[in-house]
Design a protein around this motif. Structure first.
Motif, PDB file in Angstrom:
ATOM      1  N   CYS A   4       0.850  -1.021  -0.171  1.00 51.94           N
ATOM      2  CA  CYS A   4       0.024   0.095  -0.215  1.00 51.94           C
ATOM      3  C   CYS A   4       0.893   1.258  -0.328  1.00 51.94           C
ATOM      4  O   CYS A   4       1.809   1.218   0.877  1.00 51.94           O
ATOM      5  N   SER A  11      -0.702  -5.431   1.846  1.00 52.48           N
ATOM      6  CA  SER A  11      -2.176  -5.569   2.097  1.00 52.48           C
ATOM      7  C   SER A  11      -3.222  -5.312   0.853  1.00 52.48           C
ATOM      8  O   SER A  11      -4.366  -5.247   1.194  1.00 52.48           O
ATOM      9  N   ILE A  12      -2.653  -5.110  -0.130  1.00 48.76           N
ATOM     10  CA  ILE A  12      -3.473  -4.983  -1.429  1.00 48.76           C
ATOM     11  C   ILE A  12      -3.580  -6.266  -2.070  1.00 48.76           C
ATOM     12  O   ILE A  12      -2.234  -6.509  -2.777  1.00 48.76           O
ATOM     13  N   CYS A  28      -7.045  -0.568   0.598  1.00 45.70           N
ATOM     14  CA  CYS A  28      -6.191  -1.366   1.415  1.00 45.70           C
ATOM     15  C   CYS A  28      -6.957  -2.103   2.747  1.00 45.70           C
ATOM     16  O   CYS A  28      -7.628  -1.319   3.091  1.00 45.70           O
TER      17      CYS A  28
END
Length: 95
Positions: A4, A11-12, A28
């Motif tokens: 992110c 987290s993406i 995110c």
């Protein structure tokens, strides 16, 4: 998972990254902030596969066989995977 640009955490999801635009940004999972891929990566992603398709498709018609079309799948998938994995995400301004 991809990093992110806001919180710098992995987290993406890659699929979110591929489909992200300024209209539909990737969100995110950690911080909830939107981000998108740069337009040059979205446009340039299909150049090589389309050029190969212009070569493979006439071969399939000329040889009257579907076997040359089997080359189209790896020729289409691998460049896109390589291109997307090398692209970065940018922050989306909330205006």
């Amino acid at each position: 998972m991809d990093k992110c640009p806001h919180c710098e955490k992995e987290s993406i999801r890659s699929w979110q990254k591929v489909c992200s635009t300024w209209i539909n940004p990737a969100v995110c999972e950690e911080c909830g902030m939107p981000s998108k891929m740069e337009p040059k990566f979205g446009m340039g992603i299909y150049k090589f596969p389309i050029l190969l398709g212009l070569i493979i498709w006439p071969c399939a018609i000329y040889f009257e066989s579907g076997w040359p079309l089997m080359l189209f799948v790896p020729a289409f998938v691998f460049p896109i995977k390589k291109h997307v994995s090398s692209s970065g995400l940018s922050k989306v301004s909330n205006s």
